[in-house]
Design an enzyme around this catalytic site. Structure first.
Site, PDB file in Angstrom:
ATOM      1  N   LEU A   1      11.668 -20.261  -2.836  1.00  0.00           N
ATOM      2  CA  LEU A   1      10.386 -19.898  -2.802  1.00  0.00           C
ATOM      3  C   LEU A   1       9.305 -19.679  -3.474  1.00  0.00           C
ATOM      4  O   LEU A   1       9.292 -19.728  -4.698  1.00  0.00           O
ATOM      5  CB  LEU A   1      10.647 -17.856  -2.500  1.00  0.00           C
ATOM      6  CG  LEU A   1       9.736 -16.687  -2.357  1.00  0.00           C
ATOM      7  CD1 LEU A   1       9.807 -17.288  -1.091  1.00  0.00           C
ATOM      8  CD2 LEU A   1      10.341 -16.059  -2.951  1.00  0.00           C
TER       9      LEU A   1
ATOM     10  N   HIS B   1       3.161   3.240  -9.111  1.00  0.00           N
ATOM     11  CA  HIS B   1       3.131   1.843  -8.942  1.00  0.00           C
ATOM     12  C   HIS B   1       3.952   1.143  -9.887  1.00  0.00           C
ATOM     13  O   HIS B   1       4.885  -0.086  -9.231  1.00  0.00           O
ATOM     14  CB  HIS B   1       1.946   1.528 -10.181  1.00  0.00           C
ATOM     15  CG  HIS B   1       0.443   2.146  -9.525  1.00  0.00           C
ATOM     16  ND1 HIS B   1      -0.024   1.487  -7.874  1.00  0.00           N
ATOM     17  CD2 HIS B   1      -0.446   3.026  -9.683  1.00  0.00           C
ATOM     18  CE1 HIS B   1      -0.639   2.533  -7.940  1.00  0.00           C
ATOM     19  NE2 HIS B   1      -1.144   2.581  -8.651  1.00  0.00           N
TER      20      HIS B   1
ATOM     21  N   ASP C   1       1.016  -1.424   0.037  1.00  0.00           N
ATOM     22  CA  ASP C   1      -0.437  -0.040  -0.076  1.00  0.00           C
ATOM     23  C   ASP C   1       0.875   1.350   0.088  1.00  0.00           C
ATOM     24  O   ASP C   1       2.192   1.430   0.323  1.00  0.00           O
ATOM     25  CB  ASP C   1      -1.385  -0.215   1.757  1.00  0.00           C
ATOM     26  CG  ASP C   1      -2.405   0.861   1.067  1.00  0.00           C
ATOM     27  OD1 ASP C   1      -2.201   1.332  -0.595  1.00  0.00           O
ATOM     28  OD2 ASP C   1      -2.812   1.373   2.175  1.00  0.00           O
TER      29      ASP C   1
END
Length: 255
Positions: A145, A51, A34
């Site tokens: 991962l 972004h 965020d």
């Protein structure tokens, strides 16, 4: 691996980083990324610049998580509510997975990262779906991962869809209502093949879940920071993990 990561962090800063306990690394970390828009606004830039810069944070946090031994990293990339944003911003966000993966996929493959997606493909542009599916296919045999993108994801829809599936099975006679338990619900979620998050991180100072993994986060440790996502670094991730290691997870019991 952890010692190399800590040595690298020390090179980046003047203070010696605290020691992580390798036996208590959170298995699954979920992040609500965020603050991209506010980060850009504070610099007089358009929201899309935030972004785009946030995309770089995705890479560095992914590599750092892999280095310290986190097994699953779920990134809340686009929610079912984000369609309410201006069309130009949504269109830009839909191009980011394609750009990110075209640049970073080879390195993710080299580092044995497996890409997954958790969300609904309806409404997503074909180029977005195609980029994600290509990455998923090329990394499906990787054993390191798991980088899980929550894309067009909303937990309330997830639960509704899960309850509908359970209801259909009851109507078909393949499931009895008395057999419904926590495992039944878990097995009908989009994250059914992943462990629930041990740690949730949310950036930018907001303190809410925003329709993210509502069932799965029931016993997760929550860590909030005022840092905007584009500024989130390896050191912030380490701070979150250290805080996680300081807490006692009782799951409603006494320790």
């Amino acid at each position: 691996m952890i010692k190399r990561f800590q040595a690298w962090l020390q090179q980046r800063g003047s203070r010696k980083p605290p020691e992580l306990m390798p036996e208590n690394i959170p298995q699954h970390v979920a992040i609500i990324m965020d603050g991209n828009g506010r980060w850009a606004k504070n610099r007089g830039l358009p929201r899309v610049a935030g972004h785009h810069t946030g995309m770089k944070a995705v890479k560095r946090v992914t590599i750092a998580a892999n280095d310290i031994g986190i097994k699953v990293l779920t990134m809340y990339a686009f929610s079912t509510e984000n369609w309410k944003r201006p069309k130009d911003e949504v269109d830009f966000l839909m191009k980011l997975p394609q750009e990110f993966l075209s640049i970073e996929l080879n390195e993710l493959i080299e580092k044995n990262v497996q890409v997954r997606m958790m969300g609904y493909r309806d409404r997503l542009p074909q180029h977005t779906v195609q980029a994600l599916e290509e990455a998923i296919e090329k990394t499906k045999h990787n054993t390191g991962l798991i980088l899980n993108f929550a894309m067009n994801y909303g937990s309330q829809r997830e639960l509704i869809e899960g309850f509908r599936d359970i209801t259909r099975k009851i109507e078909e006679g393949t499931l009895h209502v008395d057999d419904i338990d926590e495992d039944t619900i878990h097995n009908h979620l989009l994250s059914h093949n992943l462990p629930d998050p041990d740690l949730l991180i949310r950036t930018s100072g907001e303190m809410r879940l925003s329709n993210f993994m509502l069932w799965q986060l029931a016993y997760s440790e929550l860590w909030f920071t005022d840092v905007y996502w584009p500024e989130f670094t390896e050191r912030h991730l380490m701070e979150a993990v250290l805080e996680y290691q300081r807490r006692s997870r009782r799951y409603g019991g006494l320790h």
